[in-house]
Design an enzyme around this catalytic site. Sequence first.
Site, PDB file in Angstrom:
ATOM      1  N   HIS A  20       0.841  -1.210   0.000  1.00  0.00           N
ATOM      2  CA  HIS A  20       0.000   0.000   0.000  1.00  0.00           C
ATOM      3  C   HIS A  20       0.873   1.256   0.000  1.00  0.00           C
ATOM      4  O   HIS A  20       0.523   2.263  -0.624  1.00  0.00           O
ATOM      5  CB  HIS A  20      -0.908   0.021   1.232  1.00  0.00           C
ATOM      6  CG  HIS A  20      -1.911  -1.085   1.277  1.00  0.00           C
ATOM      7  ND1 HIS A  20      -1.770  -2.179   2.086  1.00  0.00           N
ATOM      8  CD2 HIS A  20      -3.066  -1.272   0.592  1.00  0.00           C
ATOM      9  CE1 HIS A  20      -2.804  -2.990   1.919  1.00  0.00           C
ATOM     10  NE2 HIS A  20      -3.598  -2.462   1.013  1.00  0.00           N
TER      11      HIS A  20
ATOM     12  N   GLN B 270     -18.361  -6.700   0.018  1.00  0.00           N
ATOM     13  CA  GLN B 270     -17.510  -7.569  -0.799  1.00  0.00           C
ATOM     14  C   GLN B 270     -17.103  -8.839  -0.066  1.00  0.00           C
ATOM     15  O   GLN B 270     -16.295  -9.610  -0.563  1.00  0.00           O
ATOM     16  CB  GLN B 270     -16.296  -6.811  -1.343  1.00  0.00           C
ATOM     17  CG  GLN B 270     -15.266  -6.378  -0.312  1.00  0.00           C
ATOM     18  CD  GLN B 270     -14.238  -5.424  -0.914  1.00  0.00           C
ATOM     19  OE1 GLN B 270     -14.513  -4.247  -1.131  1.00  0.00           O
ATOM     20  NE2 GLN B 270     -13.043  -5.914  -1.194  1.00  0.00           N
TER      21      GLN B 270
ATOM     22  N   ASP C 173      -3.938  -7.627  -7.341  1.00  0.00           N
ATOM     23  CA  ASP C 173      -5.353  -7.947  -7.574  1.00  0.00           C
ATOM     24  C   ASP C 173      -5.666  -7.592  -9.021  1.00  0.00           C
ATOM     25  O   ASP C 173      -6.381  -6.632  -9.311  1.00  0.00           O
ATOM     26  CB  ASP C 173      -6.242  -7.155  -6.610  1.00  0.00           C
ATOM     27  CG  ASP C 173      -6.061  -7.614  -5.182  1.00  0.00           C
ATOM     28  OD1 ASP C 173      -5.872  -8.819  -4.963  1.00  0.00           O
ATOM     29  OD2 ASP C 173      -6.086  -6.764  -4.280  1.00  0.00           O
TER      30      ASP C 173
ATOM     31  N   SER D  99      -1.997  -8.403   3.262  1.00  0.00           N
ATOM     32  CA  SER D  99      -2.401  -8.349   4.677  1.00  0.00           C
ATOM     33  C   SER D  99      -2.673  -9.762   5.198  1.00  0.00           C
ATOM     34  O   SER D  99      -2.718  -9.984   6.404  1.00  0.00           O
ATOM     35  CB  SER D  99      -3.624  -7.454   4.852  1.00  0.00           C
ATOM     36  OG  SER D  99      -4.563  -7.733   3.861  1.00  0.00           O
TER      37      SER D  99
HETATM   38  O1  PAF Z   1      -8.423  -3.793  -2.856  1.00  0.00           O
HETATM   39  C1  PAF Z   1      -9.064  -3.446  -1.848  1.00  0.00           C
HETATM   40  O2  PAF Z   1      -8.511  -3.206  -0.783  1.00  0.00           O
HETATM   41  C2  PAF Z   1     -10.578  -3.325  -1.937  1.00  0.00           C
HETATM   42  O3  PAF Z   1     -11.124  -4.315  -2.742  1.00  0.00           O
HETATM   43  C3  PAF Z   1     -11.052  -1.927  -2.380  1.00  0.00           C
HETATM   44  C4  PAF Z   1     -10.622  -1.611  -3.793  1.00  0.00           C
HETATM   45  C5  PAF Z   1     -10.495  -0.877  -1.429  1.00  0.00           C
HETATM   46  C6  PAF Z   1     -12.578  -1.857  -2.328  1.00  0.00           C
HETATM   47  O4  PAF Z   1     -13.055  -2.087  -1.057  1.00  0.00           O
END
Ligand code: PAF
Length: 283
Positions: free
Chosen positions: A35, A62, A151, A187
Site C-alpha cells: 500500500h 464484498q 489484484d 495483509s
Molecule cells: O483492494 C481493496 O482493498 C478493496 O477491494 C477496495 C478496492 C479498497 C474496495 O473495497
Amino acid sequence: MNIINNIRQLRSWTSINRGTRCVFVPTMGALHEGHAALVRAAREIAGQAGNVIVSIFVNPTQFGPNEDLTKYPRTLIEDLSLCRDNGADAIFAPKAEDLYLPDRSIQLRETSLSQTLCGASRPGHFDGVCTIVAKLFNLVQCDDAVFGKKDYQQLAIIRRLVRDLDFNVVIHGVETVREADGLAMSSRNRYLGAEERAQAPALRAALLQAREAYVKGGVRDGRALRQMILDHLTAAAPVARVDYVEIVDAATLRTPTEATGLVLAAVAAFFGSARLIDNIELK
Ligand code: PAF
C-alpha cells in the site's frame, strides 16, 4: 494530513480543494509496504501541487457469507502513520453505517470479468467491490485512482467500471511489491504459520518458471503452462491447497484466443487459512 471521518467532512474537503488534481488510493486498511507503494505512486502522479487521498474502509458488501468480516485486521493507528510517511494529504475513514443505509436497494453487478479466477469462487465479491468503488469515486471526486496489480482481476474490473459507467477517472496500475524471497505482500501473510510462510514463495517461483517457458522456451499451450505451475507447486509447496491456476487473456480474463494479446498467468492457493493470490504477465 487531514483525517476525514464522515461524508459531511469529505464534501467540505472536496469543495475547498476543487480545481486541485486529486489522486485517490482506495484501501481496506491493514496497510503494508504494498500500500505504501500505491500512496507513493499517487504522490508522484499528483505532484507537489496535487492532493493524495487514501480511503480506509473495510467494505462489508464484498465479503461472502463464509468470509469473516469481523476478523479482517483493523490497524487504523499504524495505517495513518504509513499514509502520512508516504505522502498522503488526507484520509477518508468512514463508518459502514455512513456509506450503507439499512434500506439501500441499489447495487452494481459485473457480469463478465468477474466470472473467472477469484470471482468464480467468490460470488458477489466483485459486485461489492464495484459498488463501493463507484460510491467512493462519486464521493471523493478524484481525477486519478491507483490500484495494485496483485489484484489483477480487480484492476481489470475497475477499468471496465470506469469505461462502462463513464467515470472521469484515470486508473493507474502499480506493480506488486514483494518480500525479498518473492512472496507478494498481502495483509493475509500475517496468518501464515512458519511452514506455510517458508513454502509460500513457491507461488512466485512457479509463475516465473511459466514466464521463462513462455518467453524463452516459446511455449504457447496454456494447458502445458498451467501444468508446469501446478507441478512446481506440488513439489515446492506441499502444504498449499490450490484454488486455481489459469492462463488467460489479460484484458478479457478468459482463455486466450489470439496469440498476439497479452497473456496472464494467475494463481490462488490456500496456505492454511490464508488464501494467497499472485500473477504474472507473460511478456
Ligand atoms: O483492494 C481493496 O482493498 C478493496 O477491494 C477496495 C478496492 C479498497 C474496495 O473495497
